[in-house]
Design a protein around this motif. Structure first.
Motif, PDB file in Angstrom:
ATOM      1  N   ASN A 136       0.853  -1.170  -0.009  1.00 38.11           N
ATOM      2  CA  ASN A 136       0.051  -0.002   0.121  1.00 38.11           C
ATOM      3  C   ASN A 136       0.795   1.143  -0.085  1.00 38.11           C
ATOM      4  O   ASN A 136       0.541   2.122   0.619  1.00 38.11           O
ATOM      5  CB  ASN A 136      -0.743   0.161   1.256  1.00 38.11           C
ATOM      6  CG  ASN A 136      -2.002   1.196   1.155  1.00 38.11           C
ATOM      7  OD1 ASN A 136      -2.371   1.324   0.163  1.00 38.11           O
ATOM      8  ND2 ASN A 136      -2.613   1.507   2.278  1.00 38.11           N
ATOM      9  N   GLY A 137       2.100   1.208  -0.713  1.00 37.17           N
ATOM     10  CA  GLY A 137       2.990   2.287  -0.831  1.00 37.17           C
ATOM     11  C   GLY A 137       3.705   2.571   0.536  1.00 37.17           C
ATOM     12  O   GLY A 137       4.027   1.468   1.190  1.00 37.17           O
ATOM     13  N   THR A 138       3.531   3.616   1.060  1.00 39.61           N
ATOM     14  CA  THR A 138       4.108   3.938   2.279  1.00 39.61           C
ATOM     15  C   THR A 138       3.005   3.804   3.770  1.00 39.61           C
ATOM     16  O   THR A 138       3.338   3.994   4.463  1.00 39.61           O
ATOM     17  CB  THR A 138       4.613   5.376   2.526  1.00 39.61           C
ATOM     18  OG1 THR A 138       3.633   6.178   2.061  1.00 39.61           O
ATOM     19  CG2 THR A 138       6.025   5.457   1.442  1.00 39.61           C
ATOM     20  N   ALA A 139       1.855   3.538   3.074  1.00 41.95           N
ATOM     21  CA  ALA A 139       0.518   3.301   4.077  1.00 41.95           C
ATOM     22  C   ALA A 139       0.619   2.096   4.616  1.00 41.95           C
ATOM     23  O   ALA A 139       1.167   1.249   4.024  1.00 41.95           O
ATOM     24  CB  ALA A 139      -0.684   3.976   3.306  1.00 41.95           C
ATOM     25  N   PHE A 140      -0.149   2.124   5.865  1.00 39.14           N
ATOM     26  CA  PHE A 140      -0.471   0.743   6.439  1.00 39.14           C
ATOM     27  C   PHE A 140      -1.570  -0.070   5.787  1.00 39.14           C
ATOM     28  O   PHE A 140      -2.326   0.237   5.017  1.00 39.14           O
ATOM     29  CB  PHE A 140      -0.949   1.093   7.850  1.00 39.14           C
ATOM     30  CG  PHE A 140      -1.098  -0.309   8.742  1.00 39.14           C
ATOM     31  CD1 PHE A 140      -0.220  -0.475   9.586  1.00 39.14           C
ATOM     32  CD2 PHE A 140      -2.148  -0.866   8.622  1.00 39.14           C
ATOM     33  CE1 PHE A 140      -0.384  -1.518  10.650  1.00 39.14           C
ATOM     34  CE2 PHE A 140      -2.500  -1.936   9.638  1.00 39.14           C
ATOM     35  CZ  PHE A 140      -1.492  -2.370  10.587  1.00 39.14           C
ATOM     36  N   GLY A 141      -1.132  -1.402   5.743  1.00 41.64           N
ATOM     37  CA  GLY A 141      -2.282  -2.522   5.221  1.00 41.64           C
ATOM     38  C   GLY A 141      -1.458  -3.194   3.707  1.00 41.64           C
ATOM     39  O   GLY A 141      -0.559  -2.883   3.270  1.00 41.64           O
ATOM     40  N   ALA A 142      -2.658  -4.036   3.364  1.00 37.38           N
ATOM     41  CA  ALA A 142      -2.014  -4.616   2.083  1.00 37.38           C
ATOM     42  C   ALA A 142      -3.341  -4.436   1.264  1.00 37.38           C
ATOM     43  O   ALA A 142      -4.352  -4.659   1.350  1.00 37.38           O
ATOM     44  CB  ALA A 142      -2.208  -6.184   2.275  1.00 37.38           C
ATOM     45  N   LEU A 143      -2.872  -3.842   0.137  1.00 34.29           N
ATOM     46  CA  LEU A 143      -3.852  -3.067  -0.862  1.00 34.29           C
ATOM     47  C   LEU A 143      -4.259  -4.230  -1.761  1.00 34.29           C
ATOM     48  O   LEU A 143      -3.433  -5.143  -2.531  1.00 34.29           O
ATOM     49  CB  LEU A 143      -3.098  -1.938  -1.677  1.00 34.29           C
ATOM     50  CG  LEU A 143      -3.971  -1.367  -2.794  1.00 34.29           C
ATOM     51  CD1 LEU A 143      -5.131  -0.515  -2.309  1.00 34.29           C
ATOM     52  CD2 LEU A 143      -3.183  -0.483  -3.648  1.00 34.29           C
TER      53      LEU A 143
END
Length: 377
Positions: free
Chosen positions: A298-305
Motif C-alpha cells: 500500500n505504498g508507504t501506508a499501512f495495510g495490504a492493498l
C-alpha cells in the motif's frame, strides 16, 4: 488468487531468477527469479572456505531419484515446471517451494521408470524456499542418495541435474565447480517482482537454467549436496541476456553464470520437520487456507492493498472490493502483504477468522469469514 503477491511461474519454467531458479525463474526451476546481490547491493562475504583437494576429480553425471514436476496454476491459468529429488522409495519428494507455490494440481514423473504420478503437498517453508510433496500410489522407487554438504569445498567439481526448460523427459545434466560458499542472495520473480532472501547457499558456475529449480546438485560420488534454487546467467539460447545487480547495485549484462543451491543438510532437516508434521513460524503443514485476494504494498501506508478479489471466495462473499486495504486478520494487524501471507499460513481451511478492511472512501469494515482450501503459497 492467494493472499500474498502472486508467485506463480510466468511461463512454463521455474527458476528463481537471479535469473531463475527460485521459480523460480520461469519454468520451475519453477518461476523465473532474478538473483540480486544482498546487503544493500553487495554480495554477502562468504565464510572462509578451504580450497578443494578434489578439483581434479570428474563430475558424477546423472543419478537416480530425479523427478520432473509440472504444476497447474488454476487461479492464474498458468502452468509451471520444475524438478524434485526423491527422498524415499514410497514417493516423498523434496523440491523448492516456488516450484509448487500456487499449484492447484501437481504431476510428478519419476525419470527412472518414466511413470507419472499425481502428487499432493505435504508441507512447505516459503522463507527457506523448500517444500515436500508426496507422489500418490508410489512404491519401490529408487531414491537419491544424499551426501555431506558440510564437506563441500570451493573448487569441488559438481553436477546439476534437472528439468531444464520444463521440457520433461530425460533430465538435463550440466557440470561446473563450486565457486563460493555461504552466499546470500535476493531472488526476484520476474513475473510479479516478488522477492525472497536466501542465505547460506552454495555458489557454482554450472549453467543451471529455468526448470532446474528443486533438482539435485551432485558431488563426484553422485550424492546430493544441494538443491538447485536460483541462478544468474548470460545470453540464453534465444540471444537474450538476463541481468543481475552488480556489487554497486547497477543492473548490467554479464556473460558470467552463477548458480545457487541450498545445502542438503539444512534442506533435509526442514524436510524431516515437514514429514513429521511439525509446523513452525515458517513451516506450513497440510492444506492451505484461501481468503481470495491478490494484494500488493500500500505504498508507504499501512495495510495490504487489494488488487483483485477472486469470485465466490470468502473475501468476495464478505464484500471486499479491489482498491480496498486489508488491515487485520484474526485480531492481528496487517501492515504489509507479507504479514497477511504469514498470518494466513497459521490457519487452515475451515477456520473462521475476523477479516478487517477499509474501502476506498476510508470506511472500516469487518466480517467473520470461513477460510476455504486454496493452493500453497
Amino acid at each position: 488468487m492467494n493472499e500474498a503477491p502472486g508467485r506463480e511461474g510466468s511461463g512454463p519454467v521455474t527458476l528463481l531468477v537471479l535469473l531463475v531458479l527460485v521459480t523460480a525463474a520461469a519454468v520451475v526451476l519453477g518461476r523465473p527469479l532474478l538473483a540480486e546481490y544482498a546487503n544493500g547491493g553487495e554480495m554477502a562475504a562468504p565464510a572462509p572456505a578451504p580450497t578443494s583437494t578434489r578439483a581434479g576429480d570428474r563430475p558424477s553425471g546423472r543419478r537416480p531419484g530425479v523427478i520432473n514436476i509440472e504444476a497447474d496454476q488454476g487461479l492464474s491459468s498458468m502452468r509451471s515446471a520444475g524438478t524434485g529429488i526423491l527422498m524415499t522409495s514410497s514417493g516423498f519428494v523434496l523440491t523448492n517451494n516456488h516450484v509448487i507455490a500456487g499449484a492447484t494440481s501437481i504431476t510428478a514423473t519419476d525419470t527412472d521408470n518414466r511413470r507419472a504420478y499425481r502428487a499432493r503437498v505435504v508441507g512447505y517453508d516459503p522463507a527457506n524456499d523448500l517444500a515436500v510433496i508426496k507422489m500418490d500410489d508410489a512404491a519401490g522407487l529408487r531414491p537419491a542418495v544424499f551426501g555431506d554438504s558440510s564437506d563441500v569445498r570451493v573448487g569441488d567439481p559438481v553436477t546439476a541435474v534437472g528439468n531444464a526448460g520444463g521440457k520433461g523427459g530425460a533430465p538435463a545434466v550440466v557440470t561446473g565447480v563450486v565457486t563460493s560458499l555461504e552466499q546470500t542472495i535476493t531472488a526476484r520473480n520476474q513475473a510479479d517482482g516478488g522477492s525472497e532472501r536466501l542465505s547460506g547457499l552454495i555458489e557454482t558456475d554450472a549453467p543451471i537454467k529455468p526448470g532446474d529449480s528443486g533438482g539435485p546438485l551432485l558431488d563426484t560420488d553422485g550424492k546430493v549436496i544441494g538443491i538447485n534454487t536460483a541462478a544468474s546467467a548470460g545470453p540464453d539460447d534465444d540471444g537474450t541476456t538476463h541481468k543481475h545487480a552488480t556489487p554497486s547495485g547497477t543492473a548490467t549484462a554479464t556473460p558470467e553464470h552463477r548458480g545457487y543451491a541450498i545445502p542438503a543438510a539444512g534442506a533435509l532437516e526442514i524436510a524431516r520437520q515437514i514429514r513429521a508434521g511439525r509446523a513452525t513460524g515458517t513451516i506450513h503443514i497440510g492444506k492451505t487456507a484461501l481468503l481470495g485476494v491478490q494484494v500488493r504494498s500500500n505504498g508507504t501506508a499501512f495495510g495490504a492493498l487489494v488488487d483483485t478479489v477472486v469470485p465466490d471466495t470468502p473475501a468476495d462473499k464478505a464484500g471486499v472490493k479491489a482498491g480496498g486495504v486489508v488491515v487485520a486478520l484474526a485480531g492481528e494487524a496487517v501492515d504489509t502483504p507479507s504479514r497477511l501471507t504469514g498470518l494466513m499460513l497459521t490457519h487452515h481451511p475451515g477456520d473462521v477468522v475476523k477479516l478487517e478492511w477499509t474501502t476506498r472512501d476510508g470506511r472500516r469494515h469487518s466480517a467473520d469469514v470461513r477460510l476455504v482450501e486454496g493452493p500453497p503459497q
